[in-house]
Design an enzyme around this catalytic site. Structure first.
Site, short mmCIF file in Angstrom:
data_model
loop_
_atom_site.label_atom_id
_atom_site.label_comp_id
_atom_site.label_asym_id
_atom_site.label_seq_id
_atom_site.Cartn_x
_atom_site.Cartn_y
_atom_site.Cartn_z
CD GLU A 1 -1.52 -2.31 1.95
OE1 GLU A 1 -0.29 -2.58 2.00
OE2 GLU A 1 -2.38 -3.06 2.44
N GLY B 1 5.91 -1.80 14.82
CA GLY B 1 5.16 -0.75 14.12
C GLY B 1 4.14 -0.08 15.02
NE ARG B 2 1.30 -5.05 17.91
CZ ARG B 2 1.98 -5.93 17.18
NH1 ARG B 2 2.29 -5.67 15.93
NH2 ARG B 2 2.37 -7.09 17.70
CG HIS C 1 -27.10 11.13 21.47
ND1 HIS C 1 -28.27 11.65 21.97
CD2 HIS C 1 -26.09 11.74 22.14
CE1 HIS C 1 -27.97 12.57 22.88
NE2 HIS C 1 -26.66 12.63 23.01
CE LYS D 1 1.86 -6.89 5.33
NZ LYS D 1 3.09 -6.52 5.98
C1 G6Q Z 1 2.62 -3.14 13.33
C2 G6Q Z 1 2.65 -3.97 12.14
C3 G6Q Z 1 2.12 -3.31 10.88
C4 G6Q Z 1 3.12 -2.40 10.17
C5 G6Q Z 1 2.59 -2.09 8.77
C6 G6Q Z 1 3.49 -1.16 8.00
O1 G6Q Z 1 3.01 -3.47 14.42
O2 G6Q Z 1 3.92 -4.50 11.98
O3 G6Q Z 1 0.94 -2.59 11.12
O4 G6Q Z 1 3.34 -1.23 10.90
O5 G6Q Z 1 2.41 -3.28 8.06
O6 G6Q Z 1 4.76 -1.71 7.83
P1 G6Q Z 1 5.93 -0.85 7.28
O7 G6Q Z 1 6.23 0.24 8.23
O8 G6Q Z 1 7.09 -1.79 7.10
O9 G6Q Z 1 5.48 -0.28 5.95
#
Ligand code: G6Q
Length: 564
Positions: A232, A287-288, A404, A524
């Site tokens: 993406e 990432g999170r 609501h 994916k």
């Molecule tokens: C988070 C996941 C996932 C990741 C995305 C984007 O903990 O690993 O949400 O952040 O898939 O990945 P990239 O930063 O590698 O594009």
């Protein structure tokens, strides 16, 4: 550290070994909670409040600028003691230390888990593979600071010499939800003469709608992707490149309008971004858990380096609290244990996150990833399938809108939905009575959910008999109330860190890896297989199930790609 005495004595008398075993449901602390649940499951909050005048005081913790009132939960002092024993018997204090000291606790990916290093003060030392990572973190922060100051004060110019007015973060998942949430949460502190946008979806609409009113020569794209390979993000990044070059018609413009946040220097260079405009992160940041790393570059440009630093110090104060506060006064530990209590004993399937602050409208979506990607796991750390529930479903909406809409089900439906109510004493936008009305609603909802309205109360209001059952609210619906002074950058850091560590606590109890995400990979892989089947000029040989085959054929036909 724990109030173990009575329960340990109980187990010893029963001849039970209290040592930790890997099967959660067989350990004494769990068995004890099962029995205890049967005893107290029908006791209601009205009675518990009536019998204990100190209840609110006893079940409220005030520390590091956070007030956590968990008195409106279906727990007694004994429940909390037993939950703390469970935490102890799962080795929670030891596991916390393992995380903070850089051990590779993300075992399936063989990685340390060190988002806490992202906000460690300069001078601290956290060693991973023999190297202190804190100086590296501070160095990237310093580069971010220089770059964002340049963009904010107009020193950094676009290719035609104009200053940057628009900043567009392109990323997805952990590289999008955090910056998007943080920008919205801290909009009050942001540069109002600049525009900030977030593009994540591979749906072209996201790109087109978010760029249609922007001028390329005043626009900076931040390509946020740890791997720099995510479908993406790379699709959107290349569309952005074309969008820019359509106007600029010179490849050299890319270097002035694109920067990257990534670990993949090679791919970043191939895209046309020079190494000095790449901001790094490390494999020990999930990432999170990355909104306070360089992934937060758009946040820093929006609110400025000082405010970003204040956000980091908010995170850090909760890290210190989590690491050092006694378990019974440790807010994220208690939050995590209460989640386990409802999830595993009351069989509640969901948790509602209800921030009473419009700036936090993206907070529930942010927490969905943090909690559900972390704890949506079906095997233990040693690969055994769990025989108990793990992560619940998180959802929510900024108050008062939900009142609501879905609150009806929370008040009178058949499902138990524990909820977190989040509020601030002082508004950022004082406007007449608005804030008093907002907070009155927050307090009223937790009261109504806890105490409901009995048939007698409804009758005494003159309700006709036939209508009484419809108007009765049983109450006894659990809530936490989390209050901070004001939604500042520091407060946001605290709030996020509370949930990060609550998630960790839950993961330790369930003995799962909260830091991998293998389930995300399957989708994916399958999408990559289908892409050429949709796009190929020749009729593809389809080998999916009959439903998927038929859908692909229909799609090709509707787009005139079918040769048949
Ligand atoms: C988070 C996941 C996932 C990741 C995305 C984007 O903990 O690993 O949400 O952040 O898939 O990945 P990239 O930063 O590698 O594009």
């Amino acid at each position: 550290m724990f109030s173990l005495i009575t329960r340990n004595t109980f187990w010893k008398e029963m001849g039970v070994n209290i040592a930790r075993t890997s099967n959660l449901t067989q350990i004494p602390a769990w068995k004890y909670l099962e029995g205890h649940y049967l005893k107290i499951k029908d006791i209601d909050l009205r009675r518990m409040f009536a019998e204990d005048p100190d209840r609110a005081e006893h079940f409220t913790i005030e520390d590091v600028g956070v007030i956590f009132d968990y008195s409106k939960n279906r727990v007694t002092r004994e429940t909390m003691g037993a939950l703390l024993d469970l935490a102890g018997s799962r080795g929670l204090p030891h596991r916390i230390e393992s995380m903070f000291s850089g051990e590779k606790i993300n075992t399936t990916e063989n990685r340390a888990v060190l988002h806490v290093a992202l906000r460690a003060p300069a001078g601290e030392s956290i060693i991973v593979d023999g190297r202190n990572v804190v100086p590296e973190v501070r160095e990237v922060l310093e580069r971010m600071r220089r770059f964002s100051s340049g963009v904010r004060d107009g020193q950094w110019k676009g290719f035609t010499g104009k200053p940057i007015r628009n900043v567009v973060n392109i990323g997805i998942g952990g590289s999008d939800l955090g910056p998007r949430m943080a920008y919205n949460a801290l909009r009050h502190y942001s540069r109002r003469d600049m525009t900030f946008r977030f593009i994540s979806n591979v749906d072209g609409t996201d790109f087109v709608e978010n760029t249609r009113d922007l001028q390329p020569d005043e626009t900076l794209f931040i390509i946020s992707s740890k791997t720099f390979t995510t479908l993406e993000t790379m699709t959107n990044a290349y569309s952005a490149r074309r969008w820019l070059l359509n106007k600029m018609e010179d490849e050299k413009a890319v270097a002035r309008h694109f920067v990257a946040v990534s670990t993949n220097a090679e791919k970043v260079a191939k895209f046309g971004i020079s190494p000095e405009n790449m901001f790094g992160l490390w494999d020990w940041v999930g990432g999170r858990y990355s909104m306070d790393s360089a992934i937060g570059l758009s946040t820093m440009i929006a609110i400025g380096p000082e405010n970003f630093e204040a956000m980091l110090s908010g995170f850090h104060s909760i890290d210190e609290h989590f690491r050092s506060a006694p378990m019974e006064r440790n807010i994220p530990v208690l939050m995590g244990l209460l989640t386990v209590w409802y999830n595993n004993f009351f069989e509640a399937e969901t948790v509602a996150i209800l921030p009473y602050d419009q700036y936090l409208e993206h907070f529930p979506a942010y927490l969905q990833q943090l909690t559900m990607e972390s704890n949506g796991k079906h095997v233990t750390l040693d690969g055994m399938r769990v025989d108990y529930q793990t992560g619940p479903i998180f959802w929510g909406e900024a108050g008062t809108n939900g009142q609501h809409s879905f609150y009806q089900l929370m008040h009178q439906g058949t499902k138990l939905i524990p909820a977190d109510f989040i509020g601030f004493f002082k508004p950022l936008n004082p406007l007449g009575r608005h804030h008093d009305l907002l907070m009155a609603n927050l307090f009223a909802q937790t009261e109504a959910l806890a105490f409901g309205r009995t048939a007698d109360e409804v009758k005494n209001e003159g309700t006709p008999d036939w209508l009484v059952p419809h108007r009765v609210c049983d109450g006894n619906r659990p809530t936490n109330t989390i209050l901070l002074e004001q939604l500042t950058p520091e407060a946001l850091g605290k709030l996020v860190a509370l949930y990060e560590h609550s998630v960790f606590t839950q993961g330790v109890i369930w003995n799962i890896d909260s830091f991998d995400q293998w389930g995300v990979e399957l989708g994916k892989v399958l999408a990559n297989r289908i892409i050429p089947e949709l796009e190929s000029a020749d009729e593809p040989r389809l080998a999916h199930d009959s439903s998927t085959n038929a859908l692909i054929r229909l799609y090709r036909k509707m787009n005139n790609r079918s040769s048949g």
